[in-house]
Enzyme design. Structure first.
Site, mmCIF file in Angstrom:
data_model
loop_
_atom_site.group_PDB
_atom_site.id
_atom_site.type_symbol
_atom_site.label_atom_id
_atom_site.label_comp_id
_atom_site.label_asym_id
_atom_site.label_seq_id
_atom_site.Cartn_x
_atom_site.Cartn_y
_atom_site.Cartn_z
ATOM 1 N N GLU A 310 27.055 59.238 73.312
ATOM 2 C CA GLU A 310 27.392 60.637 73.609
ATOM 3 C C GLU A 310 27.598 61.490 72.364
ATOM 4 O O GLU A 310 28.528 62.293 72.299
ATOM 5 C CB GLU A 310 28.629 60.687 74.517
ATOM 6 C CG GLU A 310 28.378 59.995 75.860
ATOM 7 C CD GLU A 310 29.578 60.054 76.785
ATOM 8 O OE1 GLU A 310 29.380 60.357 77.971
ATOM 9 O OE2 GLU A 310 30.705 59.779 76.303
HETATM 10 N N1 IFG Z 1 31.253 57.501 79.236
HETATM 11 C C1 IFG Z 1 31.812 57.358 77.880
HETATM 12 C C2 IFG Z 1 33.178 56.696 77.781
HETATM 13 C C3 IFG Z 1 34.087 56.997 78.966
HETATM 14 C C4 IFG Z 1 33.336 56.711 80.263
HETATM 15 C C5 IFG Z 1 34.276 56.825 81.459
HETATM 16 C C6 IFG Z 1 30.371 55.387 77.586
HETATM 17 C C7 IFG Z 1 29.537 54.529 76.661
HETATM 18 C C8 IFG Z 1 32.165 57.653 80.369
HETATM 19 N N2 IFG Z 1 30.867 56.547 77.076
HETATM 20 O O1 IFG Z 1 30.570 55.021 78.735
HETATM 21 O O2 IFG Z 1 33.823 57.129 76.590
HETATM 22 O O3 IFG Z 1 34.553 58.332 78.927
HETATM 23 O O4 IFG Z 1 33.695 56.248 82.613
#
Ligand code: IFG
Length: 496
Positions: A310
């Site tokens: 992200e």
């Molecule tokens: N995605 C984000 C996490 C977390 C997650 C919560 C990944 C690799 C959503 N990154 O999953 O930091 O916020 O379900």
């Protein structure tokens, strides 16, 4: 395999099992004999004695095995006899006269000890003396895992969890033969590990958490304690320093890491994708070098996870260059890099590992380039997903994950075109935006985690939800004995 398996309720299901219908009785004269009596094998014997004595109500000594040790005892034997057992396999033979656990490597003896625990009545897991009798069914089990990577990730950044909470989670992973603990140590809301060269990362960046609570951080002694405790359970710790995104806590701690020179205030919300290190700056590379060096020195295992997910606020070309720079720093420390699937945009070294979580394409392309993949498909294995719309904790962006959804899938058929040979195994992430206590962790992990342990360990052939459901139902009594705060899913006929 067949109904005899379900009668025994072992999770994960052993590779092969033959029951012979008699019993071995654990009397108060039972001792554990070890051969060879090395420190390591003796410590495994002491671990098993420590699990059985308190509830059985009698002392169990750990003794060096004579050549032909006496009957009526438990024998742990490390032998070269069966190399096919590999690193974690074992053979458990129980007759009315004796219990013999043999393995090719010490980790196999430790995994076999979990099977012995699960063959005893649930009350064996209580902490105080219980009425017996302590019987074991006579049988032969030859067992070894399908995948080498059977892990869980714990996010200690959104909310901080104590060393004791982490050790409790390690013990629960060990009970189900899991062997990897990925600690998500840093994120926007918190930096949870002291870095001596940059002390403000933890001192300031670790001083709060989601919701504004006091947060916290591990000293380097705390982290070494966790790593050693995990190692004593034959679990490898993988530390994650999430970069270049998910870095607001670091930017709040050192203005020199920002591009505009202004350290932002600490962040206690739950948005993602808004932060980025000022990649390309020498200060940033010095930061990466110091952090990776100190973390590598504290980590017995061969991997460092550098996040990479992200990075919405990092320019694409700069992102790729940064990941390649971090990869070189990690390799220079004698470790291999793991990253969330987005790192597949960069040019990866052969030893680097990609963790699939949402989009199959990057992971597939990495696999086609020969990199190994850890499977964490969010809609199947993100433990922070609610069970259903009534679950008080957790999120739902990847959908609801009830006990059957968590169990009824296979890692080798998730991403079209990704061969099983590319898959290291699976890992169950538990993100802590909505979790504050070990009790919250247990509620989201149980009863789904044992299903992931089985997906990672047991053969795909013979896998059956209805049979698994019956075995799982018998584990509720074990979790009650261990005081695990599990979700009593209505779909499971929990046995008392
Ligand atoms: N995605 C984000 C996490 C977390 C997650 C919560 C990944 C690799 C959503 N990154 O999953 O930091 O916020 O379900």
């Amino acid at each position: 395999m067949g109904s005899s398996l379900s009668a025994l309720n072992i999770i994960p299901n052993p590779m092969s099992l033959t029951v012979s219908g008699d019993m071995f009785v654990l009397s108060d004269l039972v001792d554990i004999y070890v051969r060879p009596a090395t420190d390591e094998v003796t410590n495994i014997g002491r671990y098993l004695a420590g699990r059985l004595s308190p509830s059985a109500g009698f002392e169990i000594s750990v003794l060096e095995a004579a050549d032909i040790p006496p009957d009526e005892n438990i024998h742990l034997i490390l032998a070269e006899a069966d190399p096919g057992l590999g690193e974690e396999g074992y053979i458990l033979t129980i007759t009315p006269q004796r219990v013999t656990l043999m393995a090719y490597r010490p980790a196999g003896l430790f995994r076999g000890c979990q099977t012995i625990r699960q063959l005893l009545p649930p009350s064996i897991e209580r902490a105080t003396a219980q009425p017996g009798s302590w019987t074991l069914p006579t049988l032969t089990i030859r067992d070894y895992p399908r995948f080498e990577w059977r892990g869980a990730m714990l996010d200690v950044a959104r909310h901080f969890f104590s060393v004791d909470d982490v050790k409790r989670y390690i013990d629960l992973l060990a009970y189900y033969k899991m062997n990897r603990l990925h600690l998500h140590l840093t994120d926007d809301q918190g930096w949870r590990i002291m870095i001596d060269a940059w002390p403000n990362l933890a001192a300031h960046g670790g001083s709060t958490q989601v919701g504004g609570g006091p947060g916290g951080y591990y000293t380097q002694a705390d982290y070494a304690d966790i790593a050693a405790y995990a190692q004593s359970r034959y679990i490898m710790v993988i530390p994650e320093i999430d970069m270049p995104g998910h870095t607001h806590a670091a930017l709040a701690s050192y203005a020199s890491l920002t591009c505009d020179g202004a350290a932002p205030p600490l962040y206690t919300g739950t948005e993602v994708g808004f932060s980025s290190l000022c990649v390309g700056k020498n200060e940033t590379l010095a930061f990466v070098g110091d952090v990776v060096r100190e973390i590598a020195a504290l980590t017995p295992g061969p991997y460092i996870h550098i996040g990479g997910d992200e990075a919405l606020s990092t320019e694409e070309a700069e992102y790729r260059q940064f990941i390649e720079q971090v990869q070189a720093v990690v390799e220079a420390q004698g470790k291999h890099m793991i990253g969330w699937e987005e790192i597949a945009k960069a040019d990866l070294q052969p030893g680097s590992v990609v963790q699939h979580w949402r989009n199959g394409e990057p992971a597939k392309s990495a696999a086609q380039q020969g990199n190994r993949v850890i499977m964490s498909p969010a809609f199947r294995i993100y433990l922070d997903m609610k069970y259903d719309e009534t679950t008080p904790l957790g999120l739902s962006w990847a959908g609801y994950i009830d006990v059957k959804t968590a169990y009824d899938w296979d890692p080798a058929s998730q991403v079209e075109g990704m061969p099983e040979s590319s898959i290291l195994g699976i890992e169950a992430p538990l993100w802590s935006e909505t979790l504050e206590t070990i009790s919250d962790i247990e509620y989201m992990a149980f009863p789904r985690l044992p299903g992931y342990a089985e997906i990672g360990w047991s053969p795909l052939s013979g896998k059956d939800w209805e049979a698994y459901k019956r075995r799982l139902a018998a584990h509720g009594a074990r979790w009650d004995a261990m005081h695990v705060n599990f979700h009593r899913a209505a779909s499971i006929a929990w046995e008392e």
